[in-house]
Scaffold this active site. Structure first.
Site, short mmCIF file in Angstrom:
data_model
loop_
_atom_site.label_atom_id
_atom_site.label_comp_id
_atom_site.label_asym_id
_atom_site.label_seq_id
_atom_site.Cartn_x
_atom_site.Cartn_y
_atom_site.Cartn_z
N ASP A 22 38.87 36.97 37.18
CA ASP A 22 39.90 35.84 37.35
C ASP A 22 39.52 35.02 38.51
O ASP A 22 38.74 35.42 39.56
CB ASP A 22 41.26 36.48 37.55
CG ASP A 22 42.39 35.54 37.40
OD1 ASP A 22 42.14 34.12 37.25
OD2 ASP A 22 43.51 35.70 37.07
C1 BGC Z 1 44.75 32.40 36.66
C2 BGC Z 1 43.88 32.37 35.48
C3 BGC Z 1 43.35 31.03 34.93
C4 BGC Z 1 42.40 30.85 36.12
C5 BGC Z 1 41.73 29.63 36.03
C6 BGC Z 1 43.79 31.90 37.50
O1 BGC Z 1 44.82 31.40 38.57
O2 BGC Z 1 45.20 33.70 36.95
O3 BGC Z 1 45.00 32.90 34.01
O4 BGC Z 1 42.49 31.24 33.63
O5 BGC Z 1 43.09 30.66 37.33
O6 BGC Z 1 42.59 28.36 36.09
#
Ligand code: BGC
Length: 707
Positions: free
Chosen positions: A248
């Site tokens: 993540d």
């Molecule tokens: C989120 C993810 C997301 C990623 C990219 C993170 O803050 O938890 O679900 O895909 O950002 O935007």
């Protein structure tokens, strides 16, 4: 170079995948390998330009294709051709209880991703609904592992038909936003395997997902993006996952852990996961220069990076080096209609006293619409799933368009979400207007602002914000014909439930929101959605809150164990506001007696269960027939019953169909922590078939015999 072809082996897709991977790997320098393991911009990672291996481009997910962003900033790039179709939020998809809708959803969003040249879609999300306060529940598929499993598989397959990798997230135990970067989740193996893992396992094994995203939180003291137990032991070894593990954004903390504990690609490091961050710091990523230096010094064996690159190449060959993948489609009318169809199947009719709905357009002269959510754009906000939609029909516009000049539709906000707003005046105006309206439709609920349905924060309580409860109460005093529409991705408390005849759960419905809602309200479409989670009366009705560790600090123990959602309510005999699986229709269905193919089964047998279901009303409709299994006597504590199968059937007025299910011994099992295996104990079982978890219409018993 292969003698038969002009292409090197790795580019020749008639060659076996693993042969191509080895060929490419052997041509790569150490630097090129390391470059593949981390981001080069906010959403991309490097390919190998020298070898014609393209870059990887990821996009959020999971409800539509995110607007193009700047290379190293979160800001939008202000393109004029990147406005997508926003599909309904995944809670709504889950509420359709229709795997065909899920396939259509996946296929359509995959086409949008493909057209925009993204080869990784950051979704779907299948974290289990453990607390109704979780700010990201709207991005997930509810509280039940079987429902989420059955719904996630077609989504993944549909996306990947386009040569786009679905990246199933957030693996695992990311069940709240508060403390998401720091909380270490303690959970029994049994709850892990029975509740929190099944949807991921189904996505990987049945859906054949090509990517998985690690979660922000910790498990057994390790961050989930580099977690020995979750990634190496379970995902790779137990489940045989051969795709890519992506961190993540900002979920990576250490080079050695990232190297050894299962992470393949690092994204978003040095940011807080959402907004701010160090500029162009990609060389400093844990799997960038620091990783390269350790490899060069022999502190980390090259086979570690080779394994990561193998996984990445496998995904690249399946996606943007797949010469046969289609071209995709973007922002099309067909996609908008797909979204509308899903929305219409997902909207849940929670209560409908006096058959107030559908609206009798010939019987009303004036409709008063009250509430901010009648107008508020819901495709924007909520964190990373925020979209730049091609258009969004608000509930008010949808209703006005549908009723045309036939009925007068008057709007008034009734409450104001901005803290500076004065509710008294606007509420008073709504009450006045409600007095002479034939029908009042209150459209409120939550929204995508912080502390509502929004990433990075949780809700503060179960109640509706901005004084909406009071507005509804007051309205109900002056007008008995009131419909409450809740737009949210979460259960909300409804202290006024006995004072209003009709309540509709409207979710976040995407581009076609207003049209979909109007078609349900006026009855063009007969509602057939069912709740994918339990609605409690109070917060303490939920195990996660009753047993008290939410939101935890550095540690949080899931004391309720396997008793999540209806499993907890049934164990504690708590009457929910609306039970899991509940949803009404404008017609009625009668269930006949269920019969089983046998009274006794042994290990390898299948039990066929069948029953007639009849549409006893005067209009066509769809019903979700739910099958639960109950272990009558067990040596370990088990839920009163568990969902094991469901079918959504369409019935014309008066029509009857036989619904068939097959139950296997696997459906009778629990996870034995000592044996680390699934066990079915011989003895009596019951199959309970119903229209919701609390509306069981037929029960049939049988016995599992020792083999
Ligand atoms: C989120 C993810 C997301 C990623 C990219 C993170 O803050 O938890 O679900 O895909 O950002 O935007």
């Amino acid at each position: 170079m292969d003698a038969q072809s002009d292409f090197p082996v790795y580019q020749d897709d008639s060659k076996p995948m693993e042969e191509r991977i080895e060929d490419a790997l052997h041509r790569m320098t150490l630097e090129e390998k390391v470059a593949m393991c981390h981001a080069q911009s906010k959403f991309s990672s490097a390919g190998v330009p020298r070898l014609g291996i393209p870059d990887n481009w990821a996009t959020d997910g999971p409800h539509g294709i995110r607007a193009e962003g700047l290379w190293d900033k979160w800001d939008q790039a202000e393109w004029t051709n990147d406005s997508c179709i926003a599909f309904p939020a995944l809670t709504c998809l889950a509420a359709t209880w229709n795997p065909e809708m899920s396939l259509l959803y996946g296929k359509s969003i995959g086409e949008e991703a493909r057209y925009r040249n993204k080869n990784i879609l950051l979704g779907p999300g299948v974290n289990i609904y453990r607390t109704p306060l979780n700010g990201r529940n709207f991005e997930y598929m509810g509280e039940d592992p079987l429902l989420a499993s059955r719904m996630v598989v077609p989504y993944v397959r549909g996306v990947q038909e386009n040569g786009v990798a679905a990246c199933v997230k957030h693996f695992a135990l990311n069940n709240q936003e508060i403390n998401r970067h720091s909380v270490n989740v303690n959970v029994s193996d049994r709850a892990l395997y029975e509740i929190y893992l099944p949807a991921f396992k189904a996505a990987v094994q049945e859906g054949q997902a090509w990517a998985v995203m690690g979660a922000y939180n910790l498990y057994k003291g390790q961050h989930c993006c580099h977690n020995q137990y979750l990634l190496n032991d379970i995902l790779r070894r137990e489940w045989g996952f051969d795709g890519v593990v992506i961190s993540d954004w900002g979920g990576t903390y250490d080079t050695k852990q990232a190297a050894y504990n299962g992470l393949d690609m690092e994204f978003g490091t040095g940011t807080n996961g959402l907004t701010t961050g160090v500029v162009n710091a990609y060389d400093d990523y844990f799997l960038s220069k620091p990783f390269l230096r350790m490899l060069q010094a022999g502190e980390i064996d090259e086979k570690i990076v080779d394994d990561k690159v193998r996984n990445i190449l496998r995904m690249v060959f399946r996606t943007n080096m797949n010469k046969h993948r289609p071209w995709g489609l973007f922002g099309t009318a067909e996609h908008a209609l797909t979204g509308r169809q899903i929305a219409q199947e997902g909207i849940v009719l929670l209560q409908n006293k006096r058959s107030l709905l559908p609206i009798d357009l010939n019987g009303v002269g004036k409709i008063l619409v009250v509430g901010e959510n009648a107008l508020k754009m819901m495709t924007v906000g909520g964190g990373s799933s925020s979209l730049k939609a091609k258009y969004e029909i608000s509930p008010l516009d949808g209703l006005r368009k549908r009723v045309g000049n036939q009925v007068e539709v008057v709007y008034t906000p009734g409450y104001i979400s901005r803290s500076s707003g004065n509710n008294n005046e606007v509420t008073a105006e709504a009450i006045e207007l409600a007095k002479d309206a034939d029908l009042v439709i209150f459209i409120g609920g939550l929204n995508k602002d912080d502390f509502q349905d929004c990433e990075d924060s949780d809700r503060k309580n179960l109640g509706l914000p901005y004084g909406q409860d009071q507005v509804i109460e007051e309205l109900s005093k002056v007008n008995k014909n009131i419909v409450v529409v809740i737009i949210s991705g979460n259960a909300v408390a409804m202290p006024w439930i006995d004072k209003v005849p009709a309540v509709v759960q409207g979710w976040y419905l995407g581009t076609e929101a207003g049209n979909a809602l109007a078609s349900i309200l006026v009855g063009d479409v007969n509602p057939s959605g069912k709740l994918p989670m339990t609605y409690g009366v109070n917060l303490n009705d939920y195990g996660s809150h009753a047993l008290g560790e939410y939101p935890g600090g550095k540690e949080e123990t899931y004391h309720e164990g396997i008793f999540v959602g209806y499993r907890w309510f049934e164990k504690q005999k708590i009457r929910p506001l609306f039970p899991f699986g509940h949803g009404l229709s404008y017609t009625t269905f009668s269930y006949g007696k269920a019969s089983a193919s046998s009274k006794v089964i042994t290990g390898s047998d299948e039990l066929n269960v069948s029953l007639p279901v009849r549409n006893t009303g005067s209009r066509e409709g769809k019903e979700v027939v739910q099958l639960y299994v109950r272990d009558v006597k067990s040596s370990v504590e088990r839920p009163y019953k568990e969902l094991k199968a469901f079918r959504k059937i369409h019935l014309k007025a008066g029509e009857e169909k036989h619904v068939d299910f097959t139950v296997t011994v696997d459906d009778l099992k629990y996870f034995d922590e000592e044996k680390h295996d699934w066990i079915a104990e011989p003895g009596r079982f019951e199959i309970l078939i119903g229209s919701s978890s609390a509306d069981i219409r037929s029960v049939v018993g049988f016995e599992l015999k020792q083999q």
